[in-house]
Design a protein around this motif. Structure first.
Motif, PDB file in Angstrom:
ATOM      1  N   ALA A  67       0.872  -1.174   0.000  1.00 22.43           N
ATOM      2  CA  ALA A  67       0.000   0.000   0.000  1.00 22.43           C
ATOM      3  C   ALA A  67       0.910   1.225   0.000  1.00 22.43           C
ATOM      4  CB  ALA A  67      -0.908   0.000   1.222  1.00 22.43           C
ATOM      5  N   SER A 120      -2.509   4.753  -3.066  1.00 24.63           N
ATOM      6  CA  SER A 120      -3.558   5.623  -2.515  1.00 24.63           C
ATOM      7  C   SER A 120      -2.955   6.992  -2.224  1.00 24.63           C
ATOM      8  CB  SER A 120      -4.153   4.996  -1.257  1.00 24.63           C
ATOM      9  OG  SER A 120      -3.145   4.760  -0.304  1.00 24.63           O
ATOM     10  N   LYS A 179      -7.418   6.290   0.529  1.00 25.63           N
ATOM     11  CA  LYS A 179      -7.038   5.571   1.748  1.00 25.63           C
ATOM     12  C   LYS A 179      -8.286   5.049   2.461  1.00 25.63           C
ATOM     13  CE  LYS A 179      -2.760   8.164   2.372  1.00 25.63           C
ATOM     14  NZ  LYS A 179      -2.815   8.771   1.050  1.00 25.63           N
ATOM     15  N   LEU A 216      -8.658   1.247   1.089  1.00 24.84           N
ATOM     16  CA  LEU A 216      -7.898   0.566   2.143  1.00 24.84           C
ATOM     17  C   LEU A 216      -8.618   0.549   3.485  1.00 24.84           C
ATOM     18  CD1 LEU A 216      -4.377   1.964   1.220  1.00 24.84           C
ATOM     19  CD2 LEU A 216      -5.298  -0.321   0.735  1.00 24.84           C
ATOM     20  N   MET A 248      -3.560   1.358   6.600  1.00 27.48           N
ATOM     21  CA  MET A 248      -3.328   1.013   5.194  1.00 27.48           C
ATOM     22  C   MET A 248      -2.898  -0.443   5.068  1.00 27.48           C
ATOM     23  SD  MET A 248      -1.345   4.501   3.979  1.00 27.48           S
ATOM     24  CE  MET A 248      -0.853   3.854   2.363  1.00 27.48           C
ATOM     25  N   LEU A 303      -5.174  -3.373   3.293  1.00 23.94           N
ATOM     26  CA  LEU A 303      -4.693  -4.064   2.096  1.00 23.94           C
ATOM     27  C   LEU A 303      -4.588  -5.566   2.325  1.00 23.94           C
ATOM     28  CD1 LEU A 303      -3.770  -3.783  -0.821  1.00 23.94           C
ATOM     29  CD2 LEU A 303      -1.425  -3.624   0.048  1.00 23.94           C
ATOM     30  N   ALA A 351       3.180  -0.941   4.029  1.00 21.04           N
ATOM     31  CA  ALA A 351       2.419   0.286   3.778  1.00 21.04           C
ATOM     32  C   ALA A 351       3.315   1.480   4.068  1.00 21.04           C
ATOM     33  CB  ALA A 351       1.173   0.341   4.649  1.00 21.04           C
TER      34      ALA A 351
END
Length: 163
Positions: free
Chosen positions: A22, A50, A56, A60, A81, A85, A96
């Protein structure tokens, strides 16, 4: 080819593990770096870029309250995040990243402030490992983004392939 990325791909392949990413501050650079490695498709599932705050929350599942209370450049958003994910991809490991590449500050955070979360493994009977670190990188936008890629790979390797 990035040596750290090659080590990530080889290590995950040898352990039959998958990875998803992410990305915010890096804008897809981690995924792009990983996929320069031959055989990356054996372990790298893909990722979500994102860059916009709205993604986000929409992609996510980071809550609006988390963003309002902590800003998008925070430990809490990096964790959110990663969790979001992993929930969507079922990847064994997730990275992330969120932060500010600059040149200007964002929401009170200086350029170079980056939060990285590594989450995994996704094994139903075991508790997950979660590591979050704050970095204060220096340099221009490209240098900050490249430093973020390297730091994310190093963090993952520390837990997946401890030396």
């Amino acid at each position: 080819m990035n040596e750290l990325a090659a080590k990530v791909i080889t290590t995950l392949r040898d352990r039959t593990l998958t990875l998803a990413v992410a990305e915010s501050v890096t804008g897809g650079l981690i995924g792009a770096t990983l996929t320069t490695v031959p055989g990356a498709s054996m372990v790298y599932l893909g990722g979500v870029v994102s860059y916009a705050t709205r993604l986000k929350t929409d992609l996510l599942d980071v809550t609006r309250e988390t963003i309002a209370n902590h800003t998008v450049v925070s430990e809490e958003v990096a964790i959110g995040m990663a969790v979001g994910l992993q929930r969507r991809t079922d990847a064994d490991w997730v990275i992330a990243v969120t932060g500010v590449a600059g040149p200007d500050p964002q929401e009170g955070h200086d350029a170079g402030e980056v939060w990285i979360c590594v989450l995994g493994p996704r094994i139903p009977s075991l508790p997950q490992f979660q590591q979050v670190e704050r970095f204060d990188f220096s340099g221009n936008r490209d240098e900050i983004r490249e430093q973020t890629v390297d730091a994310a790979c190093r963090m993952l390797l520390r837990v997946v392939s401890p030396v």
